[in-house]
Design an enzyme around this catalytic site. Structure first.
Site: not given
Length: 116
Positions: A15, A27, A68, A84-85, A94
Site C-alpha cells: 500500500y 503530484e 508534501e 465545489e469551491i 491552504d
C-alpha cells in the site's frame, strides 16, 4: 471501520509503495521536490561539515517530502468530499500548503546556518 483491512506487513508495504507511485504519477509538486532531493542529497554528501549537520540536512529534506505527501492526501480527501469551491475546502488546502512552505523554509534555514 469496515474498509480497514487486517494488518499484514507485506500488504501494508505494498500500500505504501502504491501510494508513492501514485504521488509520483499525479503530484507535480512532489515530483519537483523528489527531483530536487537528488541534488540536495549530493550537496549533503559533498558539503564539508559534521555528521550531525549532514543528518540535520537529510532529515529536514526528507521531512519536506513527508509533509508534501500529507498535503497531497489532504487535497485528495477534500476533492473527494466536494468539488465545489467552499471556504472550508480552501482553508484545508491552504493550511496544508502552509505546512509544506514552513517545512521548506526550515530546510533552507538549516542550510543557511550550516553553510554560513
Amino acid at each position: 471501520m469496515q474498509n480497514k483491512p487486517k494488518y499484514n506487513l507485506f500488504k501494508n508495504w505494498k500500500y505504501a509503495i502504491d501510494g508513492l507511485i501514485t504521488a509520483v504519477k499525479t503530484e507535480s509538486s512532489f515530483r519537483l521536490e523528489l527531483f530536487c532531493a537528488i541534488f540536495i542529497i549530493a550537496g549533503i554528501i559533498f558539503v564539508d561539515t559534521s555528521l550531525t549537520n549532514k543528518l540535520i540536512l537529510l532529515i529536514t529534506g526528507i521531512l519536506v517530502l513527508i509533509v508534501e505527501l500529507i498535503n497531497s492526501a489532504i487535497e485528495n480527501v477534500v476533492d473527494l468530499c466536494t468539488k465545489e469551491i467552499h471556504p472550508l475546502a480552501k482553508n484545508a488546502k491552504d493550511i496544508g500548503s502552509t505546512a509544506v512552505m514552513f517545512t521548506i523554509s526550515l530546510h533552507v534555514i538549516c542550510w543557511v546556518f550550516i553553510l554560513f
